[in-house]
Write a protein that holds these residues in place. Structure first.
Motif, PDB file in Angstrom:
ATOM      1  N   GLU A  84       0.861  -1.186  -0.032  1.00 23.82           N
ATOM      2  CA  GLU A  84       0.036  -0.105   0.214  1.00 23.82           C
ATOM      3  C   GLU A  84       0.835   1.285  -0.074  1.00 23.82           C
ATOM      4  OE1 GLU A  84      -3.073  -0.120   2.926  1.00 23.82           O
ATOM      5  OE2 GLU A  84      -3.527  -1.866   2.420  1.00 23.82           O
ATOM      6  N   TYR A  85       0.609   2.139  -0.797  1.00 22.85           N
ATOM      7  CA  TYR A  85       1.422   3.385  -0.977  1.00 22.85           C
ATOM      8  C   TYR A  85       0.968   4.464  -0.221  1.00 22.85           C
ATOM      9  CZ  TYR A  85       3.757   0.822  -4.798  1.00 22.85           C
ATOM     10  OH  TYR A  85       4.412  -0.160  -5.345  1.00 22.85           O
ATOM     11  N   PRO A  86       1.732   5.379   0.254  1.00 18.31           N
ATOM     12  CA  PRO A  86       1.294   6.733   0.949  1.00 18.31           C
ATOM     13  C   PRO A  86       0.984   7.605  -0.486  1.00 18.31           C
ATOM     14  CG  PRO A  86       3.308   5.959   1.817  1.00 18.31           C
ATOM     15  CD  PRO A  86       3.104   4.982   0.689  1.00 18.31           C
ATOM     16  N   THR A  87       0.171   8.636  -0.202  1.00 21.20           N
ATOM     17  CA  THR A  87      -0.223   9.470  -1.220  1.00 21.20           C
ATOM     18  C   THR A  87       0.900  10.075  -2.077  1.00 21.20           C
ATOM     19  OG1 THR A  87      -2.217  10.021  -0.057  1.00 21.20           O
ATOM     20  CG2 THR A  87      -1.571  11.643  -1.780  1.00 21.20           C
ATOM     21  N   GLY A  88       0.917   9.762  -3.276  1.00 17.52           N
ATOM     22  CA  GLY A  88       2.096  10.196  -4.122  1.00 17.52           C
ATOM     23  C   GLY A  88       3.191   9.323  -4.334  1.00 17.52           C
ATOM     24  N   ALA A  89       3.503   8.167  -3.568  1.00 19.16           N
ATOM     25  CA  ALA A  89       4.560   7.549  -3.444  1.00 19.16           C
ATOM     26  C   ALA A  89       4.441   6.076  -4.456  1.00 19.16           C
ATOM     27  CB  ALA A  89       4.744   7.015  -1.977  1.00 19.16           C
ATOM     28  N   GLY A  90       3.413   5.916  -5.080  1.00 17.65           N
ATOM     29  CA  GLY A  90       3.104   4.849  -5.814  1.00 17.65           C
ATOM     30  C   GLY A  90       3.775   5.185  -7.117  1.00 17.65           C
ATOM     31  N   ALA A  93      11.096  -5.247  -3.677  1.00 15.29           N
ATOM     32  CA  ALA A  93      11.712  -4.023  -3.739  1.00 15.29           C
ATOM     33  C   ALA A  93      10.915  -2.476  -3.251  1.00 15.29           C
ATOM     34  CB  ALA A  93      12.383  -3.582  -5.245  1.00 15.29           C
ATOM     35  N   GLU A  94       9.646  -2.775  -3.886  1.00 11.45           N
ATOM     36  CA  GLU A  94       8.725  -1.627  -3.587  1.00 11.45           C
ATOM     37  C   GLU A  94       8.542  -1.613  -1.870  1.00 11.45           C
ATOM     38  OE1 GLU A  94       6.910   1.171  -5.830  1.00 11.45           O
ATOM     39  OE2 GLU A  94       9.054   0.582  -6.058  1.00 11.45           O
ATOM     40  N   GLN A  95       8.402  -2.577  -1.198  1.00 11.02           N
ATOM     41  CA  GLN A  95       7.984  -2.775   0.037  1.00 11.02           C
ATOM     42  C   GLN A  95       9.438  -2.037   0.838  1.00 11.02           C
ATOM     43  OE1 GLN A  95       8.023  -6.586   1.723  1.00 11.02           O
ATOM     44  NE2 GLN A  95       7.132  -6.232   3.689  1.00 11.02           N
ATOM     45  N   VAL A 107      -1.765   5.003  -8.369  1.00 12.81           N
ATOM     46  CA  VAL A 107      -1.738   3.884  -7.892  1.00 12.81           C
ATOM     47  C   VAL A 107      -2.035   3.976  -6.325  1.00 12.81           C
ATOM     48  CG1 VAL A 107      -0.335   1.642  -7.499  1.00 12.81           C
ATOM     49  CG2 VAL A 107      -0.234   3.139  -9.685  1.00 12.81           C
ATOM     50  N   LEU A 108      -2.679   3.257  -5.565  1.00 15.54           N
ATOM     51  CA  LEU A 108      -2.907   2.834  -4.398  1.00 15.54           C
ATOM     52  C   LEU A 108      -2.355   1.845  -3.458  1.00 15.54           C
ATOM     53  CD1 LEU A 108      -6.686   4.021  -4.177  1.00 15.54           C
ATOM     54  CD2 LEU A 108      -4.807   5.344  -3.533  1.00 15.54           C
ATOM     55  N   ASP A 109      -2.254   0.647  -4.509  1.00 18.80           N
ATOM     56  CA  ASP A 109      -1.582  -0.495  -3.883  1.00 18.80           C
ATOM     57  C   ASP A 109      -1.543  -1.487  -5.219  1.00 18.80           C
ATOM     58  OD1 ASP A 109      -4.004  -2.364  -4.173  1.00 18.80           O
ATOM     59  OD2 ASP A 109      -4.792  -1.264  -2.331  1.00 18.80           O
ATOM     60  N   ILE A 110      -0.438  -2.565  -5.049  1.00 22.66           N
ATOM     61  CA  ILE A 110       0.066  -3.357  -5.856  1.00 22.66           C
ATOM     62  C   ILE A 110       0.016  -4.710  -5.378  1.00 22.66           C
ATOM     63  CG2 ILE A 110       0.961  -1.931  -7.705  1.00 22.66           C
ATOM     64  CD1 ILE A 110       3.735  -3.075  -6.787  1.00 22.66           C
TER      65      ILE A 110
END
Length: 108
Positions: free
Chosen positions: A12-18, A95-97, A30-33
């Motif tokens: 799950e991404y913070p706002t603008g971090a995806g 890597a994203e995590q 993107v909200l989550d992947i």
């Protein structure tokens, strides 16, 4: 207690971090992947219909880019969930995590 029915780990991404997601020339947040899916925020979900198809370009912060194709599984007032036909590689998910933990961990 409710059981978590998800098979794949979700970032799950913070706002603008995806990662950057572009579909039909329109940038989407993107909200989550996960390996098998993604969820994004759309200003208007009117053009997205459950059961329809989705295609777009997903670009991560390291510059790696993928064409994503899938089925629209869920549409709410503000979000659209996609089940991907080809998975996002697990190494990208991990890597994203790590990136989110390193850059956005809460400070006490």
């Amino acid at each position: 207690m409710q059981e978590n029915r998800r098979q794949y780990f979700r970032v799950e991404y913070p706002t603008g971090a995806g990662p950057k997601l572009i579909a039909s020339g329109v940038p989407l947040q993107v909200l989550d992947i996960s390996e098998q899916g993604l969820r994004f925020k759309a200003k208007s979900t009117l053009s997205f219909k459950t059961g329809g198809t989705f295609a777009g370009s997903l670009t991560f912060f390291d510059g790696e880019s993928f064409l994503v194709f899938g089925e629209i599984k869920r549409v709410t007032e503000e979000t659209v969930s996609i089940q991907l036909r080809k998975p996002i590689p697990l190494r990208i998910i991990m890597a994203e995590q790590r990136r989110i933990i390193q850059n956005f961990k809460q400070r006490a």
